[in-house]
Each structure stands twice: as C-alpha cells, then as structure tokens.
Design a protein around this motif. Structure first.
Motif, mmCIF file in Angstrom:
data_model
loop_
_atom_site.group_PDB
_atom_site.id
_atom_site.type_symbol
_atom_site.label_atom_id
_atom_site.label_comp_id
_atom_site.label_asym_id
_atom_site.label_seq_id
_atom_site.Cartn_x
_atom_site.Cartn_y
_atom_site.Cartn_z
ATOM 1 N N ARG A 156 0.796 -1.232 0.000
ATOM 2 C CA ARG A 156 0.000 0.000 0.000
ATOM 3 C C ARG A 156 0.831 1.287 0.000
ATOM 4 O O ARG A 156 0.559 2.196 -0.778
ATOM 5 N N PRO A 157 1.857 1.418 0.867
ATOM 6 C CA PRO A 157 2.624 2.675 0.882
ATOM 7 C C PRO A 157 3.267 3.020 -0.462
ATOM 8 O O PRO A 157 3.399 4.197 -0.797
ATOM 9 N N ALA A 158 3.679 2.015 -1.208
ATOM 10 C CA ALA A 158 4.283 2.284 -2.524
ATOM 11 C C ALA A 158 3.246 2.909 -3.452
ATOM 12 O O ALA A 158 3.549 3.856 -4.190
ATOM 13 N N PHE A 159 2.021 2.409 -3.403
ATOM 14 C CA PHE A 159 0.966 2.956 -4.255
ATOM 15 C C PHE A 159 0.588 4.369 -3.825
ATOM 16 O O PHE A 159 0.310 5.229 -4.667
ATOM 17 N N VAL A 160 0.602 4.631 -2.529
ATOM 18 C CA VAL A 160 0.354 5.985 -2.044
ATOM 19 C C VAL A 160 1.439 6.923 -2.567
ATOM 20 O O VAL A 160 1.149 8.025 -3.054
ATOM 21 N N ALA A 161 2.688 6.477 -2.496
ATOM 22 C CA ALA A 161 3.807 7.291 -2.993
ATOM 23 C C ALA A 161 3.655 7.548 -4.492
ATOM 24 O O ALA A 161 3.910 8.658 -4.971
ATOM 25 N N HIS A 162 3.255 6.546 -5.235
ATOM 26 C CA HIS A 162 3.041 6.698 -6.681
ATOM 27 C C HIS A 162 1.973 7.740 -6.958
ATOM 28 O O HIS A 162 2.115 8.573 -7.852
ATOM 29 N N LEU A 163 0.879 7.655 -6.195
ATOM 30 C CA LEU A 163 -0.232 8.585 -6.398
ATOM 31 C C LEU A 163 0.225 10.019 -6.143
ATOM 32 O O LEU A 163 -0.063 10.921 -6.931
ATOM 33 N N GLU A 164 0.974 10.215 -5.066
ATOM 34 C CA GLU A 164 1.447 11.570 -4.736
ATOM 35 C C GLU A 164 2.402 12.080 -5.805
ATOM 36 O O GLU A 164 2.339 13.242 -6.201
ATOM 37 N N HIS A 165 3.267 11.211 -6.263
ATOM 38 C CA HIS A 165 4.211 11.573 -7.327
ATOM 39 C C HIS A 165 3.446 11.946 -8.596
ATOM 40 O O HIS A 165 3.758 12.949 -9.256
ATOM 41 N N ALA A 166 2.442 11.150 -8.943
ATOM 42 C CA ALA A 166 1.650 11.406 -10.158
ATOM 43 C C ALA A 166 0.892 12.733 -10.044
ATOM 44 O O ALA A 166 0.822 13.502 -11.011
ATOM 45 N N ARG A 167 0.354 13.003 -8.863
ATOM 46 C CA ARG A 167 -0.388 14.267 -8.651
ATOM 47 C C ARG A 167 0.553 15.459 -8.799
ATOM 48 O O ARG A 167 0.209 16.480 -9.403
ATOM 49 N N HIS A 168 1.749 15.316 -8.224
ATOM 50 C CA HIS A 168 2.756 16.372 -8.298
ATOM 51 C C HIS A 168 3.134 16.632 -9.756
ATOM 52 O O HIS A 168 3.214 17.774 -10.207
ATOM 53 N N LEU A 169 3.334 15.542 -10.481
ATOM 54 C CA LEU A 169 3.695 15.631 -11.893
ATOM 55 C C LEU A 169 2.561 16.272 -12.698
ATOM 56 O O LEU A 169 2.778 17.116 -13.575
ATOM 57 N N GLN A 170 1.339 15.914 -12.357
ATOM 58 C CA GLN A 170 0.167 16.465 -13.039
ATOM 59 C C GLN A 170 0.105 17.986 -12.847
ATOM 60 O O GLN A 170 -0.173 18.738 -13.779
ATOM 61 N N ALA A 171 0.398 18.424 -11.619
ATOM 62 C CA ALA A 171 0.400 19.861 -11.322
ATOM 63 C C ALA A 171 1.500 20.563 -12.111
ATOM 64 O O ALA A 171 1.295 21.649 -12.660
ATOM 65 N N GLN A 172 2.662 19.937 -12.182
ATOM 66 C CA GLN A 172 3.788 20.504 -12.937
ATOM 67 C C GLN A 172 3.436 20.645 -14.412
ATOM 68 O O GLN A 172 3.712 21.669 -15.028
ATOM 69 N N LEU A 173 2.833 19.596 -14.967
ATOM 70 C CA LEU A 173 2.466 19.627 -16.387
ATOM 71 C C LEU A 173 1.402 20.689 -16.636
ATOM 72 O O LEU A 173 1.412 21.364 -17.649
ATOM 73 N N GLY A 174 0.502 20.823 -15.674
ATOM 74 C CA GLY A 174 -0.554 21.829 -15.781
ATOM 75 C C GLY A 174 0.033 23.220 -15.857
ATOM 76 O O GLY A 174 -0.373 24.037 -16.681
#
Lengths: 178, 89
Positions: A156-174
């Motif tokens: 579970r923690p790895a998937f949480v980390a992935h989600l946070e990383h993806a959200r951060h990346l999404q904000a950057q791309l935005g």
C-alpha cells in the motif's frame, strides 16, 4: 478526451465494486492474487509505452519508476502465491482491469507530445486512486490468508507514494501548459 | 578497505513502507552504516557528492563506511519524497 478517461477510471472502480457485491462474498484469495498481478501488469505496460513515447524527462522517469516498482511488487506477489500453492484465478474484475488497460494503451497510442503526457499522467492519478480504494475496501479486508493480507498491506505505501508523485507531476504539467 | 577501526560499529537502518527508519541517525566516524531494504520495491540511499548506493533490491543491503564527519541529507533517488539524515560525528 477527458470524459473518456473519467469513464476508464470509473470502470476500474466499478469492476472492484461489482466484484465486492456480485458474488456476495467478494473475491477469493486466488482471485485476489490474479487481480493484484493484473493491476500491476497494466501499469507496467502503460509505463513501458510512456517511457518510449514521452519527450519529458520527468514523465519518463515516472514511467520507469512504474515499470520498476510494479514489476517488483508482481515478483513478490508471484513468489508468495507459489509458496502458498495458490493458483491465481481470473475473474470479472481482473478481466475488466486487463481490458481497461488495453483500452488506455490504445487511446494513448493516438497521442503525442504534451497531450500524451497529460493523458498518461491523468490516467496514472485516477488508476492509483482506484487501486488504493480497492485495496482498502475489498482486497485487504477480503484476503483470508494472513501472508497474502500482509503483502497487500505492505504494498500500500508504494501505491500511495506513486499517487502523490503522479499528482505532483500532473500539477507541474498543468503549469507548463501541458 | 582494511580492518574497521577499534570500537567501530555497524549501524543498521531499515527501508520499509517507503521510509528510511530511523529518519535521523548519528554514527561515529569509522562506523559502518548499513541500509537494509525490507520493502518490496528497490530504493537508493544517495547523498550527492558523499555516497550513492545505487538501486538496492528488495531484501538486499548496502554498506557504507562513514569516514568523513558531517551532516548528510540523503534521499532515495527513485522515490522523491523519501528523505533522511545521517550525522557522522
């Protein structure tokens, strides 16, 4: 584009909800094993496509991480099911995940540049949200074998980390207009 | 590498659940610091210019002899949110 991606994420959620309610008792351990392996493989496949197709260093690094981490989780899951003598059993849920993954790949293949990046990352955010929700609501509570349950909790923690990383990346791309 | 200095210890950190544990450790100059990856995915222990384990596979360990005193903020280069501190006295 956006409504279709939303539908994909909803179909992933629906697949998990249906499996929880459909048979009354939720997925069996062999079915859980197949769901986990399929869910990881779907993300490995998307990551491989993004690695080869994205022009963004950050997106490529994220995609490589998805390939590395989800392959590693599948390695651990496969080792455990061999040890427990559990044979992963396909179900409507794992089939739906696989199909959704293939549809996502087909859609992404039609895109390039920043449109590809935005679609890939958006899907990763929604996908990890759906998988975490399934872990919490269906897979972890439903696992009967204690070692299988422990593996799901450990993952579970790895998937949480992935989600946070993806959200951060999404904000950057935005921000960069991607 | 030679023999460890008299009194030198091996101090072990674990990496699990996407964290370094403990997140801050103080060791003596000459101690060996060992990172044991108990997580399911690979991690690194990297302090640019000071030490870099490269990917440590699940179940594997990496050792570093802390020769130079200082405070080292290190990270896992694979997972950007993972940060910790090593202090060498």
């Amino acid at each position: 584009m956006k409504p279709m991606l939303k539908i994909l994420a909803m179909s992933v959620m629906a697949a998990f909800v249906a499996s929880a309610h459909g048979q009354g008792a939720g997925p069996t351990d062999p079915q859980i094993a197949a769901i986990v392996v399929t869910a990881n493989q779907v993300d490995v496949d998307a990551g491989k496509l993004a690695k080869s197709r994205s022009q963004s260093r950050e997106v490529q690094a994220f995609a490589q991480l998805m390939v590395t981490d989800h392959s590693a989780v599948n390695h651990a899951a496969t080792e455990l099911v061999h040890k427990l003598n559990v044979k992963p059993e396909p179900s409507a849920t794992s089939d739906s995940l696989k199909k959704g993954g293939e549809e996502n790949i087909a859609r992404l293949r039609k895109l390039k540049g920043s449109a590809f990046d935005a679609a890939y990352v958006r899907n990763e955010v929604e996908y990890h949200e759906a998988v975490l929700d399934a872990l919490d609501r269906t897979l972890i509570p439903g696992a009967k074998n204690e070692e299988l349950k422990a593996l799901l909790i450990k993952v579970r923690p790895a998937f949480v980390a992935h989600l946070e990383h993806a959200r951060h990346l999404q904000a950057q791309l935005g921000k960069s207009g991607g | 590498m030679g023999l460890p200095a008299a009194g030198a210890e091996t101090r072990t950190l674990t990496i699990e659940a996407m964290r370094f544990a403990p997140e801050r450790i103080t060791v003596k100059r000459g101690d060996t610091v060992e990172w044991a990856n108990r997580d399911l995915v690979p991690h690194t222990a990297t302090a640019r210019g000071a030490f870099d384990s490269g990917p440590i596979a699940a179940g594997k360990s990496w050792r570093f002899v802390a020769r130079t005193p200082g405070r080292y903020e290190y990270v896992c280069t694979l997972h950007p949110a993972m940060k910790a501190t090593l202090v060498v006295e």
